[in-house]
Structure formats: structure tokens, C-alpha cells
Write a protein that holds these residues in place. Structure first.
Motif, short mmCIF file in Angstrom:
data_model
loop_
_atom_site.label_atom_id
_atom_site.label_comp_id
_atom_site.label_asym_id
_atom_site.label_seq_id
_atom_site.Cartn_x
_atom_site.Cartn_y
_atom_site.Cartn_z
N GLN A 1 0.81 -1.21 0.00
CA GLN A 1 0.00 0.00 0.00
C GLN A 1 0.85 1.26 0.00
O GLN A 1 0.54 2.24 -0.66
N LYS A 2 1.89 1.23 0.78
CA LYS A 2 2.75 2.41 0.91
C LYS A 2 4.16 1.96 1.22
O LYS A 2 4.43 0.77 1.49
N LYS B 1 12.18 -0.90 -4.34
CA LYS B 1 11.72 0.29 -5.04
C LYS B 1 10.94 1.14 -4.05
O LYS B 1 9.82 0.79 -3.65
N PRO B 2 11.50 2.27 -3.60
CA PRO B 2 10.87 3.06 -2.53
C PRO B 2 9.50 3.63 -2.89
O PRO B 2 8.70 3.92 -2.01
N GLY B 3 9.21 3.81 -4.16
CA GLY B 3 7.92 4.36 -4.58
C GLY B 3 7.58 3.90 -5.99
O GLY B 3 8.45 3.43 -6.73
N LEU B 4 6.29 4.07 -6.35
CA LEU B 4 5.86 3.58 -7.66
C LEU B 4 6.60 4.25 -8.79
O LEU B 4 6.89 3.64 -9.82
N LEU B 5 6.92 5.54 -8.65
CA LEU B 5 7.55 6.30 -9.72
C LEU B 5 9.05 6.46 -9.52
O LEU B 5 9.71 7.17 -10.30
N GLN C 1 8.26 0.22 -1.53
CA GLN C 1 6.84 0.00 -1.76
C GLN C 1 6.64 -1.20 -2.66
O GLN C 1 5.62 -1.89 -2.59
N ILE C 2 7.66 -1.46 -3.48
CA ILE C 2 7.68 -2.66 -4.32
C ILE C 2 8.96 -3.42 -4.02
O ILE C 2 10.05 -2.83 -4.01
N LEU C 3 8.82 -4.71 -3.79
CA LEU C 3 9.96 -5.56 -3.46
C LEU C 3 10.00 -6.70 -4.48
O LEU C 3 9.00 -7.39 -4.68
N ARG C 4 11.14 -6.89 -5.12
CA ARG C 4 11.28 -7.96 -6.12
C ARG C 4 12.39 -8.90 -5.68
O ARG C 4 13.53 -8.46 -5.46
#
Length: 815
Positions: free
Chosen positions: A267-268, A298-302, A337-340
Motif C-alpha cells: 500500500q505504501k 523500489k521506494p515508490g511507484l515512480l 513500496q515494491i519488493l522484487r
């Protein structure tokens, strides 16, 4: 390329949102959910609008009732907005409360849910069915366990009907906050494994997102449902599902690459400390834990992916044990915010059952703190409470040298202990070579018969020595080497608060790397327990009924059943006497660790302990409906006997619980209807209650034994095993089919029961069996007889018994 960091394989709770702990009423009934968050597609009138659709309330005209017909379109719905993501494990429904003037209720319904309010998903059970069974009248509450559970903010109830009719609905939702904050994960579609020609489906069957080009995305599924797969991935925890159901698995050959990539969307932005991956390691079938994992953040979507990636590896020497295990992966507190994560194959197959994340401030578990508060300086602890790096016993900072010295001292002590054991065994081999005879004695500490040996020359014939008591079987001829008696076996036996031996656990002193008892026990504040009444007492303690007034204020308390907010929780509390011996105290702590491992729907659950001060306490579930013995006998007294299918259903649940115990090599040693609570959960309180004093044979005023439920080898040799539990299950099943109207072997005295054990030993065909109950079909009685087979190796397993009761016995009729 960054340097590999080696992991430590640990065992601690996998997810904070496990379905067994997450069954709070979320506030439809008590008003925690405001009227503004309850909406509907339509309503009859102002008095039947959405806000009146609250379980067990009677405001307005007593329910939400849609204006339009629900047949055939099924488009009317009642919607609840929970304001944030929740993990939902249970839903409840009810018809209209109209003081008996209306019969409006929903016989079935569908559920739809959404995490963002835009994309809606229809809930399906584990077998793909959408329709949920609803109510049969207006007043009873029908609870539905959600399997699989739901992660959602919005939930809609769509009432159904098979003809044009009026329906009304009241509902409640049960669950807890979705603390992980995980919105979706993306992963390759699972593959099919073929074992001996049989398919094992390792797909994510409950995934609620989309699938395209062999990739699942935009949803959640079995990797976050709170269900941990077992050591054997072909066996499942759910009935009637296919082999492999508990795991998502990939073949390196089918995937065409050496790693599996899974991407997690939250979510955040969060600060990640630890990721836990529950992985299978059945290396004999080509399945191993991943060899290494590389994670990007990835700390944020953008925002771009942060660098460098985190690379972690597992030493191969840790993977020889074929047991499944949770693997703790330290993520270093990195924001994302995104982890791969890229999981590298270590063999032909990679199987994962569950993945969860931990974030937040570091903490030290209270159990560890209680043990080391005065002598240990703990530093470098992550939020799991596992990485303890500084031991200070002098008041100064510790160092690597001190740790090394401590390790060496421990190794030396271990070697000395091994040498002592070897010398002890050699000594007893010499003693056993000169055995003159066996003599029966009673082990009052363990509360069971054991065999002791008297040293002399030669071996007499069985008739040279008088029997140990009148009518007992003669001593058998012996020849070295002798079979070790129970006290020599590698088994931990516990006296227990109630004075009984609850569980005997083989090799508990040398657990496997994944043993669940590595995790600390939940420590509960003593002041939260409010005494209600005394339930019973035993040799070393008492059992009390207590109440926890605000269970929701205890975050470390596990809930195995539904608890509504603001409602007190009844619990049973075992209390050790302050004057108990040191051995009894040690047994008490061991029993707590053992009970903490028993997490099964048909086993009484340990909720927590109080060990920071005297007296020591264990807090377990309390079942308000009482035990099975009283339930069956009272129903018959009031001319309300249970049907045969109902009895078999309860017997099947007992067999399921015992199947779970036997899978862990746990031996109960006192299985009977008095120790089965309702709804069916196997417990151990029977011995502590005066009501059942007559079921136990007292030896010289101290030790007591349930001889009428014990196998012959338990009575004569003190040999307790899973096979002896199977014998006791056969007696328990006999009790149930006799509706608990008499004791087993009621026509025999205690001494004659012991004599009968001798007849089983001699095997001359004079042993007496329990007779077939009137309502018991011959096929089921033959199952009982197989449980009482003289040869313990020929008795059925609990897995076989459970299968028989669920598949064959239910269709039998008495002839």
C-alpha cells in the motif's frame, strides 16, 4: 556483485495474520462500524435500510431488506466498508428480527470483495464453489469459515433465492487488520509434478488476480493465506483437496531458467526488516530450499530501483534435513513500496507455502527477557528477537573472544555428556547380562508401571518365581539382550499439573532444526486473569476457570476461536503449587513448551503462560459446552440420543486430532471421552476432576492409572506408544457407541482388568474383549477389535482410522 550473506534458518511465528489468531468481530453488532460505512443497493423502506443489517440487533424492522427481487438477477447487495485492508477469516449471517412476524432470511448468498473499491472479486471456496449456505430460519446465526480467507477493505453480501421471495439479512465480519499491507504479488504460474504416475498440482488455486502468459499478477493467494505446508507436500491440511494443494511450486526445467522471480506490491512505502519464506525441503524427491535469494527495493511507484540489490545465500550443509522450514531473510531495514526477489533453485523443484514480512522497531521477546534480564546484555536484535550478539555476564561489553570461549566450553561439556552416556549404557549391558528375573514395581514419579531388574546368575523358567500379585501372568523367560523398558526409552514423560502424563514426546531433548518449540511461549500478564471457579486439582496443582476481561488488549495472545470485541474470554488456567518440587517445576515448563507446538482444530490450545513470578500458570482454551462423556450420557438421560452419523462425525474429529499428535510422535496416554471437550478438542483435564476418580486405578495410595483404557503392554510393561493410544481410541469409540452409559469392562474389578492384560500377554485365547454396542455396525466393531490387536504393530494408524471414519463408517448401518 555484492558479497553473499549467510542466513540462519530459524523457527518463529510465520505471520501475524494467521487465520487461527484472526477472528475478532469487526463491529457490525457492537457499532464499531458506523452507519455511514454500511450501504446497500436498495431497501424496502427507511426501517429496513442498510444500517439495520447488523447481526443480533433488532433496530428498525429488524434487518436490511432489499427493495428488488433477488431471483433471478441476484444483483442486490449489502456492502460494508472497513476503512482499511483487513484479513477476514469468518462471516456470520442471520435473518430478520421481527418478533416472529416475518420469515425473511437468505438461504444462500455470494460474497464479493475489493481492496480498492474499483476492482471486485467473487469469493470462491477451495473447490471453486461461489454459493455460500445461509440461514434456515430468522433467528439462528450461521457462521461460515472463509477458506480461503479474504484480504479486502470492502465486502458485499449478495442474498440468493431459488424462486421469487422476500429476503432480509443481518451480517457480521470476523478478522483483523491486514498488518502486512501487501496489496498483490506477481509470480509464475505453478507447475504439475508427476510422482509414480500421479499428478501433484502445485498451482496457486486461490489466487484472486489475473493470469497472462504464464504469470499471475494483481492479486493475492495461497502464499499469504496463513496455512503452512507440511514436510510431505503431497499431504494437505484441507480435506478433499488435491495433493500439493498447500504449496506453490515450480520446476526448473519447465520454467526454463535457474530462478523464480516474485514481486510484492504494498500500500505504501515500508521499512523492511525481515522476510520469512516457508519452504519445502523434500530433497529425496528433487525438492530443496532455494540456494540463494537476491532482492531489489523500489521506494515508490515512480522511483527507480535502489542499488545495490541484497544478495543472501543459504549454506548447503543446513539442507540435509528433509523437513519443511521457515527461513528468515534479514532485509536490513531498507525502505520499499515494491519488493522484487529472485529465488535461485538448489534442485529440480522449488516449493513455497507462505511468505510474510516484518517491519517496525526492534524488540526483545518477553520470554527471552525474563530468562536473561539480570545477566544478559542483548544488542543487535532485529524485530524477530533472534539475532542475539552480546552476552554480558560481568557487567562489561562482550566480545567475540568471550563468545568463542563460551562455545568451546559448551562443546567440551557436550563431549563429556556423550562419554558419560556411553559408559552408562555399557554398564547396564553388563547388568542386563546377569538378569535373574523381571519384577513389577510402580514408578510413582511418572505415574506408570515400569520394569526393573534384579541381578543374579542364570535365567529361571517362568514357573520358578511366584507372580507379582495373585492371578498375575507368570514371568516370561528372558534371554539377553532384553527389550528396554519404558524408563530406558528416549522419551520425555511429564507428570503434569493434574497428576497425569499428558504427552510423552520421543526425542524432545534433541529437536530438529525446525522444531516448533524453538519459539518462545506467549507470556501473559497475571493481572489480566480474573478467577471464576475451581475446576479440579491434581497432585502438583489446580485447574481454575478464569476470565480475561479485555483480550483484545493482549497483542501476544493467540485466539483459536471467535472472540468479539469488548467481550470477556473464558480460559482454563493450570496453576502449579508454590511448594512443588524442582522436578515438577521443570516438568511444568516442559509441558508448556510441548503444548505450544500443538496447533490443530481438534486439540486444546495453549494460549499463554505466566512464568515471571510464582505461582507458574498455563492458560489454555476453555470449552463452555463441557466434555463428551457428560454430553452423551446427559442426552440419553433426557431421551435425546445422538444419531449414528453424529457420533461418527465426532469420532472422526477425535481421530483427526490424534492423527495430528501422532504425526509429531506425541503420545497422549489418557485418551477417553472425559478428555474430549465440545466442540471436539482433545484435552487432559479428566484426571484432575473428582467426577472421574473412579476411572483411575490408584496404586498404593499415590499413582493413578486409567487401566480400563490402557493397552496390555502399558499395564504390564509401562510401554506407551502411538499404538497404545490407538488401543485407547478403540475404547473411546466403544464409549461413544455405548453413549457413555457404563465404564469399559464394567463387569470386571480393577484387579480382573489387570489379569485380563495378562491374558493378552499369554495369548492363549482367554482374553476378554469389550462387546459390540447395540448401535455399532459389525464393520465398525471390527475396527475396534483391530485397535485392540495383541501385536501393537498390527494396530491401524490414526491416519487409517480417520480415513475409515470419514469415508466408510458413515455409510454403515447396523444389521
Amino acid at each position: 556483485m555484492c558479497s553473499p550473506v549467510y542466513l540462519m534458518v530459524v523457527s518463529f511465528p510465520l505471520t501475524s495474520t494467521h487465520a487461527a489468531q484472526c477472528r475478532y468481530a469487526l463491529g457490525m453488532e457492537d457499532g464499531t462500524i458506523p452507519d455511514s460505512d454500511i450501504t446497500a443497493s436498495s431497501a424496502w423502506s427507511d426501517s429496513t435500510e442498510a444500517k439495520h443489517g447488523r447481526l443480533s440487533t433488532g433496530a428498525g424492522d429488524g434487518a436490511w431488506c432489499p427493495l428488488g427481487a433477488v431471483f433471478p438477477s441476484a444483483s442486490e447487495y449489502l456492502q460494508v466498508d472497513l476503512r482499511s485492508l483487513h484479513f477476514l477469516a469468518l462471516v456470520g449471517t442471520q435473518g430478520r428480527h421481527a418478533d416472529g412476524h416475518g420469515q425473511e432470511f437468505a438461504r444462500s448468498y455470494r460474497l464479493r470483495y475489493s481492496r480498492d473499491g474499483r476492482s471486485w472479486i467473487t469469493w470462491k471456496d477451495r473447490w471453486g464453489q461461489e454459493v455460500v449456505s445461509g440461514n434456515k430460519n430468522t433467528y439462528d446465526v450461521v457462521l461460515k469459515d472463509l477458506g480461503p480467507p479474504i484480504v479486502a477493505r470492502y465486502v458485499r453480501f449478495y442474498p440468493l433465492a431459488d424462486r421469487v421471495m422476500s429476503v432480509c439479512l443481518r451480517v457480521e465480519l470476523y478478522g483483523c487488520l491486514w498488518n502486512d499491507g501487501l496489496l498483490a504479488y506477481t509470480a509464475p504460474v505453478g507447475h504439475v509434478m508427476h510422482l509414480s504416475g500421479s499428478p501433484v498440482y502445485l498451482n496457486d488455486s486461490t489466487y484472486d488476480g489475473s493470469t497472462e502468459a504464464g504469470v499471475q499478477f494483481g492479486g493475492l493467494g495461497q502464499l499469504v493465506d496463513g496455512v503452512l505446508g507440511g514436510d510431505d507436500f503431497t499431504e494437505t491440511k484441507e480435506l478433499r483437496v488435491w495433493p500439493g494443494y498447500d504449496y506453490l511450486g515450480w520446476s526448473r526445467e519447465a520454467l526454463g531458467q535457474g530462478s523464480v522471480q516474485i514481486e510484492f506490491h504494498f500500500q505504501k512505502t515500508r521499512s523492511f526488516h525481515t522476510m520469512q519464506v516457508h519452504s519445502n525441503n523434500r530433497h529425496t524427491q528433487g525438492v530443496r530450499v532455494f540456494r540463494k535469494v537476491e532482492c531489489q527495493f523500489k521506494p515508490g511507484l515512480l522511483l527507480p530501483w535502489s542499488s545495490p540489490p541484497l544478495l543472501l545465500a543459504i549454506p548447503l550443509e543446513d539442507l540435509k534435513d528433509p523437513s519443511s522450514r521457515p527461513i528468515s531473510i534479514p532485509l536490513g531495514g531498507r525502505p520499499a513500496q515494491i519488493l522484487r526477489c529472485q529465488f535461485t533453485f538448489a534442485d529440480r523443484w522449488l516449493l513455497i507455502s507462505e511468505i510474510s514480512f516484518y517491519s517496525g522497531t526492534p524488540r526483545v521477546d518477553p520470554w527471552i527477557h525474563n530468562l536473561f534480564s539480570e545477566t544478559v546484555d542483548i544488542t543487535g536484535v532485529d524485530n524477530t528477537g533472534v539475532d542475539i550478539t552480546g552476552v554480558d555476564i560481568t557487567g562489561h561489553d562482550s566480545s567475540n573472544t568471550a563468545i568463542l570461549i563460551g562455545c568451546l566450553v559448551g562443546i567440551i561439556l557436550l563431549l563429556l555428556a556423550v562419554i558419560a552416556v556411553i559408559l552408562w549404557r555399557q554398564y547396564w549391558k553388563k547388568i542386563l547380562g546377569k538378569v535373574r528375573r523381571k519384577d513389577f514395581q510402580h514408578d510413582f514419579q511418572n505415574g506408570c508401571y515400569i520394569l526393573t531388574f534384579t541381578v543374579d546368575k542364570g535365567f529361571p523358567s517362568p514357573t520358578e518365581e511366584p507372580p507379582p500379585y495373585p492371578g498375575a501372568p507368570p514371568y516370561p523367560a528372558l534371554s539377553p539382550p532384553s527389550v528396554p523398558h519404558y524408563a530406558e526409552a528416549d522419551i520425555v514423560s511429564l507428570q503434569g499439573v493434574s497428576g497425569n502424563n499428558t504427552y510423552a514426546v520421543p526425542a524432545l531433548s534433541s529437536p530438529s532444526p525446525t522444531a516448533a518449540d524453538c519459539s518462545p511461549l506467549p507470556d501473559l500478564p497475571r493481572q489480566c486473569l480474573v478467577f471464576k471457579e475451581k475446576l479440579g486439582e491434581g497432585q502438583f496443582g489446580e485447574v481454575h476457570l478464569c476470565e480475561i476481561e479485555s483480550p483484545q488488549d493482549l497483542p501476544n495472545l493467540e485466539f483459536p476461536f471467535n472472540v468479539r470485541k469488548g467481550r470477556p474470554l473464558l480460559v482454563a488456567v493450570k496453576i502449579l503449587r508454590p511448594d512443588a518440587s524442582k522436578n515438577a517445576r521443570n516438568d511444568f515448563l516442559k509441558e508448556g513448551k510441548i503444548l505450544s507446538r500443538l496447533k490443530d482444530p481438534n486439540i486444546i490450545r495453549l494460549l499463554g503462560v505466566c512464568v515471571s513470578s510464582e505461582p507458574l500458570c498455563m492458560v489454555t482454551e476453555y470449552m463452555e459446552c463441557g466434555d463428551l462423556n457428560q454430553y452423551l450420557s446427559h442426552r440419553l438421560c433426557f431421551s435425546l440420543p445422538l444419531s449414528y452419523p453424529a457420533l461418527i462425525s465426532m469420532a472422526s474429529q477425535i481421530a483427526s486430532g490424534m492423527k495430528f499428535l501422532s504425526s509429531l510422535n506425541f503420545v497422549h496416554r489418557d485418551l477417553a471421552t472425559r478428555n474430549c471437550l465440545r466442540p471436539i478438542k482433545i484435552a487432559d483435564f479428566g484426571m484432575s476432576r473428582n467426577l472421574y476418580a473412579g476411572d483411575y486405578y490408584r496404586i498404593q495410595g499415590r499413582a493413578v492409572l486409567p487401566i480400563r483404557w490402557m493397552a496390555w503392554e502399558c499395564i504390564l510393561m509401562g510401554k506407551f506408544t502411538t499404538a497404545s493410544d490407538v488401543w485407547a481410541f478403540g475404547v473411546t469409540l466403544w464409549e461413544m457407541l455405548s453413549v457413555c452409559q457404563e465404564q469399559p469392562y464394567s463387569s470386571l474389578t480393577d484387579e480382573q482388568v489387570i489379569d485380563n492384560a495378562g491374558e493378552f500377554f499369554r495369548d492363549h485365547g482367554r482374553q476378554v474383549y469389550l462387546s459390540r454396542p447395540d448401535i455399532c455396525p459389525q464393520g465398525l466393531y471390527e475396527l475396534m477389535l483391530s485397535c485392540w490387536n495383541r501385536d501393537c504393530k498390527l494396530r491401524p494408524s490414526f491416519a487409517h482410522i480417520h480415513s475409515f471414519l470419514t469415508e466408510d463408517a458413515m455409510n454403515m448401518v447396523n444389521v
